[in-house]
Design an enzyme around this catalytic site. Structure first.
Site, PDB file in Angstrom:
ATOM      1  N   GLU A 137      -1.094   2.011   3.210  1.00 47.44           N
ATOM      2  CA  GLU A 137       0.002   1.402   2.418  1.00 47.44           C
ATOM      3  C   GLU A 137      -0.470   1.122   0.993  1.00 47.44           C
ATOM      4  OE1 GLU A 137       0.811  -1.709   5.247  1.00 47.44           O
ATOM      5  OE2 GLU A 137       1.522  -0.189   6.659  1.00 47.44           O
ATOM      6  N   HIS A 140      -6.201   0.758   2.788  1.00 43.57           N
ATOM      7  CA  HIS A 140      -5.158   0.969   3.799  1.00 43.57           C
ATOM      8  C   HIS A 140      -4.159   1.993   3.261  1.00 43.57           C
ATOM      9  CE1 HIS A 140      -1.756   0.248   6.439  1.00 43.57           C
ATOM     10  NE2 HIS A 140      -2.610  -0.280   7.291  1.00 43.57           N
ATOM     11  N   SER A 178      -0.300   1.889  15.919  1.00 40.64           N
ATOM     12  CA  SER A 178       0.456   1.582  17.138  1.00 40.64           C
ATOM     13  C   SER A 178      -0.435   1.242  18.337  1.00 40.64           C
ATOM     14  CB  SER A 178       1.433   2.724  17.471  1.00 40.64           C
ATOM     15  OG  SER A 178       2.380   2.870  16.418  1.00 40.64           O
ATOM     16  N   ASN A 213      -4.301  -6.828  11.308  1.00 39.19           N
ATOM     17  CA  ASN A 213      -3.846  -6.741   9.913  1.00 39.19           C
ATOM     18  C   ASN A 213      -2.394  -7.200   9.878  1.00 39.19           C
ATOM     19  OD1 ASN A 213      -3.089  -6.088   7.347  1.00 39.19           O
ATOM     20  ND2 ASN A 213      -3.168  -3.858   7.653  1.00 39.19           N
ATOM     21  N   GLY A 239       2.863   1.917  12.657  1.00 31.29           N
ATOM     22  CA  GLY A 239       4.151   1.247  12.766  1.00 31.29           C
ATOM     23  C   GLY A 239       5.260   2.135  13.316  1.00 31.29           C
ATOM     24  N   GLU A 282      -6.962   5.600  10.751  1.00 34.60           N
ATOM     25  CA  GLU A 282      -5.548   5.315  10.996  1.00 34.60           C
ATOM     26  C   GLU A 282      -4.709   6.504  10.543  1.00 34.60           C
ATOM     27  OE1 GLU A 282      -4.922   0.725  11.023  1.00 34.60           O
ATOM     28  OE2 GLU A 282      -4.449   1.544   9.076  1.00 34.60           O
ATOM     29  N   LYS A 285      -0.542  -7.623   7.343  1.00 33.88           N
ATOM     30  CA  LYS A 285       0.246  -7.081   6.223  1.00 33.88           C
ATOM     31  C   LYS A 285       0.975  -8.251   5.541  1.00 33.88           C
ATOM     32  CE  LYS A 285       0.200  -2.804   8.734  1.00 33.88           C
ATOM     33  NZ  LYS A 285       0.775  -1.518   9.034  1.00 33.88           N
TER      34      LYS A 285
HETATM   35  O1  LIG Z   1      -3.659  -1.810   9.729  1.00 36.61           O
HETATM   36  C1  LIG Z   1      -2.973  -1.617  10.750  1.00 36.61           C
HETATM   37  C2  LIG Z   1      -2.216  -0.423  10.893  1.00 36.61           C
HETATM   38  O2  LIG Z   1      -1.461  -0.128   9.765  1.00 36.61           O
HETATM   39  C3  LIG Z   1      -1.511  -0.240  12.191  1.00 36.61           C
HETATM   40  O3  LIG Z   1      -0.283  -0.893  12.231  1.00 36.61           O
HETATM   41  P1  LIG Z   1       0.537  -0.866  13.632  1.00 36.61           P
HETATM   42  O4  LIG Z   1      -0.432  -1.365  14.672  1.00 36.61           O
HETATM   43  O5  LIG Z   1       1.682  -1.797  13.418  1.00 36.61           O
HETATM   44  O6  LIG Z   1       0.928   0.551  13.861  1.00 36.61           O
END
Ligand SMILES: O=C[C@H](O)COP(=O)(O)O
Length: 251
Positions: A96, A94, A212, A9, A172, A166, A11
């Site tokens: 977010e 998600h 993460s 992803n 993140g 998640e 983003k």
């Molecule tokens: O969609 C992915 C997640 O929000 C995980 O993000 P991350 O791997 O940067 O922690």
């Protein structure tokens, strides 16, 4: 047997040009893997990246879709349009989107339905906040999100979905749920799918972990019985780490 899925992803990162450069580099370095490789870039990069990925096993998905096909929804992305360009996967709900853009469980359910109606696969995100976890209500919270997302779907539709667990506190932040904690929650989610849609659906549905994930921890996560892959943010942005994820990572 559920095929592992490693979904990146991106983003709101990378321009279309950078996305194409990534695909070109990935094609040259694509590893031997049992995993299905999906990258979800920003909507503007989808078609250029699809073109670059033509004839390969790399799939290009989307990060969001509205639940209506068309209408007065300025700035939104139509699921009908995504289906028309043969996007196979769409991320839904998600954290977010839920936190920043106020998407509700009801929106997530309508989007899930719309995506399935157009023959695409939703990757439905669920997960608890740190507060909810510390209050010991994480399983109840996540079960509620799963049930709401899958409401009014047929058992067959449920079996076609992908669910991504998640925990919000792990996204993140560099903090990963331990492989055991992730497996406990994901086994719980599979149990909820069983309650909602029966054995066949609960055996078929792929459930990913996200938060993460990186080459150093992916193998331990994927070794768990119920974890069928990963939804990865940061570590999917570079070809080296994404290919390492596809091959089970390196310590
Ligand atoms: O969609 C992915 C997640 O929000 C995980 O993000 P991350 O791997 O940067 O922690």
């Amino acid at each position: 047997m559920r095929q592992p899925l490693i979904a990146g992803n991106w983003k709101m990162n990378k321009t279309p040009e950078e996305g194409v450069a990534f695909i070109n580099e990935l094609k040259e370095n694509f590893p031997k893997t049992d995993a299905e490789a999906v990258i979800t870039p920003t909507a503007l990069a989808i078609t250029a990246m699809q073109e670059a990925a033509k004839g390969t096993d790399i799939k290009i998905g989307a990060q969001n879709a509205h639940f209506e096909d068309a209408g007065a929804f300025t700035g939104e992305i139509s699921p009908q349009s995504l289906a028309s360009i043969e996007v196979p996967y769409v991320i839904v709900g998600h954290s977010e989107r839920r936190d920043i853009f106020h998407e509700t469980d009801e929106d997530v359910n309508k989007k899930t339905k719309a995506i399935l109606d157009h023959g695409m696969t939703p990757i439905i995100c669920v997960g608890e906040s740190l507060e909810t976890r510390e209050a010991g209500k994480d399983q109840e919270w996540v079960a509620g999100q799963v049930k709401a997302a899958l409401a009014n779907l047929s058992d067959e539709e449920v079996s076609k979905t992908v669910i991504a667990y998640e925990p919000v506190w792990a996204i993140g932040t560099g903090k990963t749920a331990s492989a055991d904690d992730a497996e406990t929650m994901i086994a719980h989610i599979r149990e909820v799918v069983f309650e909602v849609a029966g054995q066949e659906a609960s055996d078929a549905v792929r459930i990913l972990y996200g938060g993460s994930v990186k080459p150093a921890n992916v193998a331990e996560l994927l070794a768990k019985d119920n974890i069928d892959g990963a939804l990865v943010g940061g570590a999917s942005l570079e070809v080296d780490s994404y290919t390492a994820l596809l091959t089970g990572g390196v310590a």
